[in-house]
Scaffold this active site. Structure first.
Site, PDB file in Angstrom:
ATOM      1  N   SER A   5      -9.356   2.056   2.595  1.00 56.41           N
ATOM      2  CA  SER A   5      -8.150   2.733   1.948  1.00 56.41           C
ATOM      3  C   SER A   5      -7.328   1.809   1.218  1.00 56.41           C
ATOM      4  CB  SER A   5      -7.563   3.600   2.945  1.00 56.41           C
ATOM      5  OG  SER A   5      -6.977   2.822   3.865  1.00 56.41           O
TER       6      SER A   5
ATOM      7  N   SER B 137     -10.330  -0.904   6.461  1.00 64.51           N
ATOM      8  CA  SER B 137      -9.458  -0.575   5.268  1.00 64.51           C
ATOM      9  C   SER B 137      -8.602  -1.758   4.444  1.00 64.51           C
ATOM     10  CB  SER B 137      -8.521   0.586   5.519  1.00 64.51           C
ATOM     11  OG  SER B 137      -9.012   2.056   5.668  1.00 64.51           O
TER      12      SER B 137
ATOM     13  N   LYS C  49       0.784  -1.202   0.075  1.00 60.10           N
ATOM     14  CA  LYS C  49       0.144  -0.023   0.052  1.00 60.10           C
ATOM     15  C   LYS C  49       0.781   1.225  -0.082  1.00 60.10           C
ATOM     16  CE  LYS C  49      -3.813   1.721   2.851  1.00 60.10           C
ATOM     17  NZ  LYS C  49      -4.559   1.458   3.790  1.00 60.10           N
TER      18      LYS C  49
END
Ligand SMILES: *[C@@H]1O[C@H](CO)[C@@H](O)[C@H](O)[C@H]1NC(C)=O
Ligand SMILES: *[C@@H]1O[C@H](CO)[C@@H](O)[C@H](O)[C@H]1NC(C)=O
Ligand SMILES: *[C@@H]1O[C@H](CO)[C@@H](O)[C@H](O)[C@H]1NC(C)=O
Length: 534
Positions: A215, A239, A140
């Site tokens: 996210s 997320s 990420k």
């Protein structure tokens, strides 16, 4: 004292709740009608099917095949690079890459494996020290990788290149993994849709019109599309799990505190650290424990016993169908169907009864989240929005945003404004924290060594772009488990009739990751787990 007593002493909150119920129901009907109408004529379109068989090998198997020299690291890395090039134009998931460095590292791995091919002792030692030797991985974007940009979708960080590796990155590199890309996030990782003013909007590989979630949306989308074997995300309010659900893959939010958080942007203050977790996302259930074992702190890997075997015949199965709260949409049939199909399978497979739970305190997930995340205290979102180098005037930005003149998205600006309208008194906050502790204690005792709780991933089908943001409060289904700090696996169950992913959450007692991953492996065999987009 019960939650009801809390509301007796806080009449404003009580009346808000009562008035809110019908309003919320009406609101959800209108939102769903609008998006249903808008996409009525749109035919589902997603990424092209996967043609290279190398993309169907799990990380666990890849390591073994590489060691036996049945597979070359360079071929595997190239297969993923080709797939990224094929799908990224539409899904916008891989935002930073270093293909040449990845290929170099792969060549070195192949060369070293050739050298020690006839030396079993050295090979065993290598795999013990480097359990991810030669396999490609993605990370990420908001987690620092030396030499890669780390913006967290914040415009003023758009050129900031990391000078250090986060501990988790250092650990996967030490374990021999090859980083091929970092993946997209929302601005400040503060939304459940991965869109920002630095890289743009990530799309769902199964249906471009739908959200990839957030996210860790870039990670979810790229892995689901077959553009990454496995990767690392982070989870503060769902997320890891929501993008895993929307993109049809496995995701594990570990027990709070198990994986180190340094090198994560935004940096989270102490009290919130118990809720934020970094964890693995993958297409194959067994890869979750492989990766968790590498990134978790050694003192915790001991406690979790990740490598020891699990006897599922001793399993106890609990389930809950929904949260009863005016802040969430009522649960849809698709979500209930997934829960029922799983408990039915577990009950027959292991000859046990599935017990339905009602945890009255669980219905107050958002209230507890609000109190435990200590929202409305510094640093504010408006400070995070400029990387904590000042404070944004939110009302100014709100005026500029519709004309494309703001660096920030309207949803984030509104969230920032909302955050400052604190509704909780200090006294309420500590009461709610006590409830959290009680619920956590009760559930941990109930689940104990052999218990799992099956819970819906989300109350409605995968939302369209924009629809997700309008329904952000539905994330209560995920954020409850951040509040309680319990480990959760998001488990995919193949595709539904419309070709969209389905799934459930599997929750366990603290440090019992081993059990929930084992249950996920069982369900993967039965229901197919990740299903390639077609
Ligand atoms: C993927 O697409 C985004 C948006 O167009 C772009 O910023 C990024 O560089 C692309 N990644 C690759 C590997 O081309
Ligand atoms: C950090 O990551 C880079 C790859 O991005 C790697 O080359 C380097 O060895 C890592 N460790 C340190 C201490 O820089
Ligand atoms: C892990 O194993 C140890 C020793 O066998 C045991 O005491 C502990 O309870 C186990 N932990 C879990 C979570 O099962």
């Amino acid at each position: 004292m019960q939650m009801e007593d809390f509301y007796e002493s806080n009449l404003l909150a009580k009346w808000l709740r009562i008035i809110l119920s019908p309003l919320m129901a009406l609101y959800c009907i209108l939102v769903n009608l609008f998006f249903g109408f808008k996409h009525y004529q749109t035919k589902r379109k997603g990424v092209p099917p996967i043609s290279n068989d190398l993309l169907f090998i799990s990380a666990t198997d890849a390591v073994e095949k590489l060691a036996k020299r049945e597979l070359r690291s360079l071929d595997l890395v190239n297969a993923y690079i080709d797939r990224i090039e094929e799908v990224n134009k539409t899904i916008v998931a891989a935002v930073n890459v270093d293909y040449e460095a990845a290929r170099d590292q792969a060549r070195q791995c192949d060369k070293f494996l050739d050298q020690i091919a006839d030396n079993d002792e050295q090979l065993v030692k290598l795999l013990k020290e480097k359990p991810l030797y030669g396999v490609p991985i993605t990370i990420k974007e908001c987690i620092k990788i030396k030499g890669f940009k780390c913006t967290a979708g914040i415009k003023c960080r758009k050129d900031s290149v990391s000078e250090v590796n986060a501990t988790v990155v250092e650990r996967v590199l030490q374990a021999g993994a090859i980083i091929i890309a970092s993946t997209n996030v929302p601005e400040m990782c503060a939304r459940l849709e991965s869109i920002n003013n630095v890289y743009g909007q990530t799309r769902n590989p199964y249906d471009y019109a739908r959200t990839a979630g957030g996210s860790s949306g870039g990670e979810g989308s790229l892995i689901g599309a077959g553009g990454s074997l496995f990767g690392i995300g982070s989870d503060f309010a769902g997320s890891i799990r929501l993008p895993s659900f929307f993109n049809g893959i496995f995701g594990l939010k570990p027990t709070g505190g198990v994986v180190p958080l340094d090198g994560h942007i935004p940096k989270i203050s102490t009290i919130r650290q118990q809720m934020l977790c970094i964890g693995p996302m993958s297409r194959y259930a067994k890869d979750l424990s492989l990766l968790l074992h590498v990134i978790a702190d050694p003192e915790h890997t001991g406690k979790m016993n990740l490598t020891s075997t699990v006897d599922l015949t001793q399993i106890k199965v609990f389930y809950m169908e929904k949260l009863v709260t005016p802040l969430c949409e009522d649960v849809h049939d698709v979500s209930l169907k997934s829960v029922h199909k799983v408990i039915k399978n577990l009950a027959t497979s292991f000859d046990v009864a599935a017990h339905r739970l009602d945890l009255p305190l669980a219905h107050f997930a958002w209230e507890m989240f609000y109190a435990c995340a200590d929202l409305g205290t510094r640093p504010f979102l408006s400070e995070y929005m400029v990387d904590c180098k000042g404070d944004v005037n939110l009302y100014n930005e709100l005026l500029k945003a519709p004309f494309g003149k703001s660096d920030h998205s309207t949803a984030i600006i509104l969230l920032g404004i909302l955050e400052k309208q604190s509704v909780l008194r200090k006294k309420d906050q500590s009461t709610l924290s006590l409830y959290r502790d009680r619920l956590k204690r009760e559930l941990s005792e109930l689940l104990s060594k052999n218990g799992v709780l099956i819970f819906p991933s989300f109350p409605c089908p995968i939302p369209f772009h924009g629809q997700m943001t309008l329904k952000s409060l539905n994330a209560a289904y995920a954020c409850l488990w951040n509040v309680l700090g319990l480990p959760v696996v998001q488990c995919p169950l193949g595709l539904d009739f419309d070709g969209l992913p389905t799934g459930v959450q599997i929750i366990g007692a603290p440090y019992n990751e081993r059990l929930i991953v084992e249950v996920a492996k069982h369900l993967e065999q039965r229901f197919g787990g990740w299903a390639a987009p077609k």
